[in-house]
Scaffold this active site. Structure first.
Site, PDB file in Angstrom:
ATOM      1  CE1 TYR A   1       1.049  59.174 -64.793  1.00 32.26           C
ATOM      2  CE2 TYR A   1       1.527  61.466 -65.279  1.00 32.26           C
ATOM      3  CZ  TYR A   1       0.652  60.496 -64.824  1.00 32.26           C
ATOM      4  OH  TYR A   1      -0.610  60.838 -64.405  1.00 32.26           O
ATOM      5  CB  CYS A   2       3.481  54.806 -69.161  1.00 34.37           C
ATOM      6  SG  CYS A   2       5.118  54.040 -69.050  1.00 34.37           S
ATOM      7  CD1 TRP A   3       2.761  49.318 -64.712  1.00 35.66           C
ATOM      8  CD2 TRP A   3       1.498  50.573 -63.402  1.00 35.66           C
ATOM      9  NE1 TRP A   3       2.643  48.667 -63.504  1.00 35.66           N
ATOM     10  CE2 TRP A   3       1.865  49.415 -62.680  1.00 35.66           C
ATOM     11  CE3 TRP A   3       0.709  51.520 -62.761  1.00 35.66           C
ATOM     12  CZ2 TRP A   3       1.475  49.174 -61.363  1.00 35.66           C
ATOM     13  CZ3 TRP A   3       0.304  51.289 -61.449  1.00 35.66           C
ATOM     14  CH2 TRP A   3       0.681  50.123 -60.766  1.00 35.66           C
TER      15      TRP A   3
ATOM     16  CE1 TYR B   1      -1.223  56.959 -60.005  1.00 41.60           C
ATOM     17  CE2 TYR B   1      -1.061  54.568 -60.082  1.00 41.60           C
ATOM     18  CZ  TYR B   1      -1.634  55.719 -59.561  1.00 41.60           C
ATOM     19  OH  TYR B   1      -2.594  55.617 -58.585  1.00 41.60           O
TER      20      TYR B   1
END
Length: 350
Positions: free
Chosen positions: A100-102, A129
């Site tokens: 996952y990223c932002w 996130y």
């Protein structure tokens, strides 16, 4: 950005409900983003570090999206290669990572695509996130109302935190807000060497704790104000605590003084730090009062200092706060002392 058919061949998208299905959760955001907060149990494998992310962002704003992507692609490719060689080289073919990223965008897609092409069952977290953070906030609004709280009240030095420890030792459900906040909840509550978490990380830990409780059993918690150090308690939690039955601890003043001298020994061992902490009360009291406190510190008369602070500052402040918010009292627990044995006995009686 929608995925191409080629990307969809090499990685799939997973939801928050599937977090427990994966062997490893990988956070590819920058180190500072990870440090502020992250999904519990995630490992940090940034595809852009903080300086690289700032560099790409500057290019995006000052030149063009194409220039930013051209530079960013090279950086991301190098960083992913490094992680594969140093972190993932021994993972078996059956390994199932969740990345996952932002907000489920290009950073996590890049890592998931490469890991998927290797042959691992890589998944990207839907909404990243940001989606997780939204779920945390929603849970913090919802969960407290379902919990049967029992609130420990009593003036400073009554051993409320120690009683929570005794209750936890006996297998009761305990929500230790001060431990989660890394702060003892008063003007002197910052312990040297301990750094409070960010507000987001505090809320993540709090949400985890609330979600783990059995709603059929009571949860013991210490009465707190809205703020613990620089952190703020969620409104829904405060509202649930204010409506909950309370247990008031009554302890003789000399015993409270003895206990606080023991519990805050790190301050009496560092008079300069104690004076610095007390200076935060300067604007609340006349200069004469403040000078008296400093004189007691300089003379090493700490028992007198603790007693006058309790009588002049902490007790009036605490009585105002508890009298206003924690009014549903079910019982009073009188303790002659707050040693380990007495607190263990008190815990067994609750």
């Amino acid at each position: 950005m929608p995925y191409t058919s080629t990307e969809a061949m090499f990685f799939k998208v997973a939801t928050l409900a599937q977090l427990g299905e994966f062997d490893e959760i990988i956070d590819v955001r920058s180190p500072s983003e990870f440090a502020e907060d992250h999904i519990p149990g995630a490992s940090s494998c940034p595809v852009l570090d903080d300086d690289e992310r700032a560099r790409v962002g500057t290019l995006y704003c000052q030149q063009s999206p194409f220039a930013a992507r051209r530079v960013g692609a090279a950086l991301v490719a190098r960083n992913i290669a490094h992680h594969i060689e140093s972190r993932f080289h021994d993972r078996p073919k059956s390994w199932r990572p969740l990345i996952y990223c932002w907000r489920g965008g290009q950073r996590s897609a890049a890592m998931a695509l490469v890991l998927g092409q290797v042959g691992w069952a890589a998944h990207q977290l839907e909404k990243g996130y940001k989606g997780y953070r939204q779920q945390v906030l929603a849970d913090l609004d919802r969960l407290p109302a379902d919990i049967d709280f029992r609130v420990l009240t009593g003036p400073t030095g009554s051993g409320k935190s120690r009683l929570l420890d005794a209750l936890a030792y006996q297998g009761r459900q305990v929500l230790d807000l001060e431990r989660l906040a890394c702060h003892r909840g008063s003007v002197l509550g910052q312990v040297p060497g301990q750094t409070q978490p960010s507000q987001k990380a505090f809320e993540t830990g709090l949400c985890q704790a609330l979600a783990a409780f059995d709603p059929a059993q009571p949860v013991y918690v210490e009465a707190e104000s809205r703020h613990i150090g620089r952190l703020t308690l969620p409104n829904a939690l405060l509202a649930a605590m204010h409506c909950a039955p309370s247990i008031r601890l009554v302890v003789p003043l000399p015993e409270r003084v003895r206990f606080l001298l023991q519990d805050y020994a790190f301050l009496t061992e560092n008079p300069a730090l104690l004076q610095q902490q007390l200076d935060r009360l300067k604007t609340l009291y006349p200069r004469e009062q403040w000078e008296t406190w400093h004189a007691l510190i300089q003379a090493g008369r700490y028992a007198e200092l603790v007693q006058v602070l309790l009588e002049r500052h902490y007790d009036p402040l605490y009585l105002r706060a508890t009298g206003k918010h924690f009014t549903v009292e079910t019982r009073t627990l009188s303790l002659a002392d707050i040693g380990e044995s007495a607190l263990g006995h008190a815990a067994s009686m609750l």
